[in-house]
Design an enzyme around this catalytic site. Sequence first.
Site, short mmCIF file in Angstrom:
data_model
loop_
_atom_site.label_atom_id
_atom_site.label_comp_id
_atom_site.label_asym_id
_atom_site.label_seq_id
_atom_site.Cartn_x
_atom_site.Cartn_y
_atom_site.Cartn_z
N PRO A 171 0.79 -1.24 0.00
CA PRO A 171 0.00 0.00 0.00
C PRO A 171 0.81 1.28 0.00
O PRO A 171 0.28 2.36 -0.23
CB PRO A 171 -0.81 -0.10 1.30
CG PRO A 171 0.02 -0.96 2.19
CD PRO A 171 0.71 -1.94 1.29
N LYS A 189 -0.83 6.13 -2.79
CA LYS A 189 -0.45 7.39 -3.40
C LYS A 189 -0.95 7.47 -4.85
O LYS A 189 -1.26 8.55 -5.36
CB LYS A 189 1.08 7.48 -3.38
CG LYS A 189 1.62 8.66 -4.10
CD LYS A 189 3.11 8.53 -4.32
CE LYS A 189 3.55 9.57 -5.32
NZ LYS A 189 4.96 9.51 -5.66
N ARG A 233 -0.71 0.79 -4.34
CA ARG A 233 -0.07 1.92 -3.66
C ARG A 233 -1.05 3.08 -3.53
O ARG A 233 -1.53 3.63 -4.54
CB ARG A 233 1.17 2.34 -4.46
CG ARG A 233 2.07 3.28 -3.76
CD ARG A 233 3.34 3.46 -4.57
NE ARG A 233 4.13 4.55 -4.08
CZ ARG A 233 5.18 5.04 -4.72
NH1 ARG A 233 5.54 4.51 -5.89
NH2 ARG A 233 5.87 6.03 -4.22
N GLU A 287 14.26 5.76 1.88
CA GLU A 287 14.19 4.70 2.91
C GLU A 287 15.56 4.47 3.55
O GLU A 287 15.67 4.23 4.74
CB GLU A 287 13.62 3.40 2.32
CG GLU A 287 12.24 3.52 1.66
CD GLU A 287 11.22 4.31 2.45
OE1 GLU A 287 11.32 4.37 3.69
OE2 GLU A 287 10.32 4.91 1.81
N GLY A 314 7.52 2.83 0.16
CA GLY A 314 8.60 2.10 0.80
C GLY A 314 8.48 2.20 2.30
O GLY A 314 7.85 3.13 2.82
N MET A 315 9.07 1.23 2.99
CA MET A 315 9.07 1.24 4.45
C MET A 315 10.46 0.89 4.92
O MET A 315 11.04 -0.12 4.53
CB MET A 315 8.03 0.24 4.97
CG MET A 315 7.97 0.17 6.49
SD MET A 315 7.47 1.76 7.23
CE MET A 315 8.34 1.69 8.79
N GLU A 316 10.97 1.76 5.80
CA GLU A 316 12.37 1.71 6.22
C GLU A 316 12.67 0.65 7.27
O GLU A 316 13.35 0.93 8.25
CB GLU A 316 12.76 3.09 6.75
CG GLU A 316 12.04 3.54 8.04
CD GLU A 316 10.73 4.29 7.85
OE1 GLU A 316 10.08 4.08 6.80
OE2 GLU A 316 10.36 5.08 8.73
N HIS A 322 16.35 6.99 6.21
CA HIS A 322 15.71 6.69 7.50
C HIS A 322 16.64 5.88 8.42
O HIS A 322 16.39 5.82 9.63
CB HIS A 322 14.43 5.89 7.29
CG HIS A 322 13.20 6.72 7.08
ND1 HIS A 322 12.79 7.68 7.97
CD2 HIS A 322 12.26 6.71 6.09
CE1 HIS A 322 11.65 8.22 7.54
NE2 HIS A 322 11.31 7.65 6.39
N1 BES Z 1 7.89 5.55 6.83
C1 BES Z 1 7.24 5.94 5.63
C2 BES Z 1 5.97 5.21 5.36
C3 BES Z 1 4.89 5.33 6.42
C4 BES Z 1 4.73 6.46 7.18
C5 BES Z 1 4.02 4.29 6.59
C6 BES Z 1 3.75 6.52 8.15
C7 BES Z 1 3.03 4.34 7.55
C8 BES Z 1 2.89 5.47 8.34
C9 BES Z 1 8.17 5.80 4.44
O1 BES Z 1 9.50 6.09 4.71
C10 BES Z 1 7.74 6.79 3.40
O2 BES Z 1 7.74 7.95 3.67
N2 BES Z 1 7.40 6.31 2.21
C11 BES Z 1 7.04 7.15 1.10
C12 BES Z 1 8.23 7.25 0.19
C13 BES Z 1 8.44 8.56 -0.46
C14 BES Z 1 8.35 9.74 0.43
C15 BES Z 1 9.74 8.57 -1.25
C16 BES Z 1 5.89 6.49 0.38
O3 BES Z 1 5.56 5.34 0.71
O4 BES Z 1 5.29 7.10 -0.49
ZN ZN Z 2 9.74 8.17 5.08
#
Ligand code: BES
Ligand code: ZN
Length: 623
Positions: free
Chosen positions: A289, A581, A579, A319, A292-294, A322
């Site tokens: 969804p 977004k 995703r 990521e 990316g997740m760090e 992070h």
């Molecule tokens: N840590 C976040 C994803 C996240 C934040 C998941 C809060 C759940 C709750 C991750 O590092 C992130 O920011 N992902 C972005 C990437 C983008 C900013 C390059 C994403 O998934 O769109």
């Molecule tokens: Zn992030």
Amino acid sequence: MNMKRFCVLLVAIVIASCNNNVSKKNSTVSSDTSFLVAKDIHTQSNADSVLLKHLDLDIKVDLDKRIISGSATWTIENTNKVNELVLDTYDLGIDSVLSDGQKVLYRLDSPKQYLGAALHIPIIPQTELVTVFYKTGKNARALQWLDPVQTLSKTHSFLYTQSESIYARSWIPCADGPGIRYTYDARVAVPKGLMALMSAENPQQISDSGIYHFKMDKPIPAYLMALAVGDITFRKINDRTGVYAEPAMIDRAHYEFEDVGKMVSTAEKLYGAYRWGRYDVLVLPPGFPIGGMENPKLTFCTPTVIAGDRSLVNLIAHELAHSWSGNLVTNATWNDFWLNEGFTEYFERRIMEEMEGKSYADMLWQIGYEDLEDEVTNIGKDDKDTWLKLDLKGRDPDAGLTDIPYEKGCHFLKLIEVNVGRENFDVFLNKYFNEHAFKTITTEDFLKYLDNNLIKDNATLKNNININAWVYGPGIPANCPHAGMERFDRVDNMRSAFLKGTLPPLAITQKWTTYEWLHFLRKMPKPLSLVQMKQLDDAYHFTKSTNSEIADLWFITAVTAGYEPAYGAMQEFLSTVGRRKFLEPLYKEMMQTGKQEMAKRIYKAYRENYHPLAQESLDKIVR
Ligand code: BES
Ligand code: ZN
């Protein structure tokens, strides 16, 4: 990035003064300073009275029944000599609980919305080990169980977790707050023939027995707990980096991420040693969804970054960043989320500037700035939700997941950089990461640290930066820095020419990156005519684009214009990609331009392919 709010705030609880909402610290008798946790309203645990030092997880993953079951054993120190340990759970079934090996009578409260049910376990001052036997429920918000058809191989089931922000509690009984850190070991049993991976030291080969052992010897918060199980294979990039993916994806993933080794060294040159040993990336099936997740040691990422030309790897830079901002120095509560994401966006763009040059990074800054403008318009320019310091009292922390912490956060840091000079700012950041490594920080702690180490009572600097306006004030402050527009100005000229009838020549557009294309399309008048849409599609084949960012924006443009030749490809895209977004703006555009029937038909057909969290937010859009 253009994340929109998923949660509409119904009741705004306004707390009067800005500087009064400094988080309270709970003082304790422990000498361990990492234990000084700020009050976190999103955990029901009593980690402010009982120190959770280590987790031993022993679980079995049943992909057919879609259940994780087993035990979580916590090594604790009852620092405040309290008579119970309280853990967070969400839709967990508790089978039994042991306190130092003895069965005890526990109590599970009735669940609170999004926070879940607090689990009360009797302990005595000497208690060292608490074991909870449990199984996950059907509504586990962290888990996405995939049928074989939802994977590339089409032959094996798949499971992955997404624990941020407060979903770890739906697969592990834990103290689920970003300010609470512990080390962990895990034994995970999965069906034979499948790989299991965690945010820990990972195997590179499938185990014959289906049993895997993991170790994370650095203390991490619960939101960084992660697990993936499936038909996954590994390919090395360099000695400390590599990529995991389904076999059918591994070649493409390896090609796309070839520069990740270099990226890690670039990041280290900027802000100090990478402290986590290996850095690997796991490419998940398309339903993931988020982008990316760090997860420490092992970033989880969407396959939509595999564009074939390495043009979307800034997501990996994000990521990776992070590993310093977030995983090493962690926001104390979700109200301080900008400390995780704003720093990471800033760091991501510094890495990309090193790797691709200033004019490239400038495009990222400008796109981000436009996202910030849109988000402020969405939320309302005077709304408290546009402050950097959030007030998520009474709300799901996901309500804070907007572009504000990301883009207002990184623009604030850019402003400081511009004012103090890059060299000074980099020295400061290096020191900041070192001195706060494996610790937790509140916004107020950071501002104090900034004042003591960089601003040092310099009145002119203070006046020029105007910290209060950024952190405890709404909208985009007037002193927001702006990126160079060298490359986008050229794109603007090409767009103007197109609108007068001359298509940008291929000799020029062939050199364009994703960001030039995004800028080209974003600033088109709305709607474009069907003739213009066809001209663009014939010349640049947008409908067939394999670049997810460009494809998504093109489909939105097509929906606005009613350009039907793109609809088939759009439906294909919506059938696989999970995703948020990409999904949210596209469904929104259909709903807002009189294509509700199409939106409902497509959503009905593919809703089951989406992650539970994506379903939650899309249910509010498509109805
Ligand atoms: N840590 C976040 C994803 C996240 C934040 C998941 C809060 C759940 C709750 C991750 O590092 C992130 O920011 N992902 C972005 C990437 C983008 C900013 C390059 C994403 O998934 O769109
Ligand atoms: Zn992030």
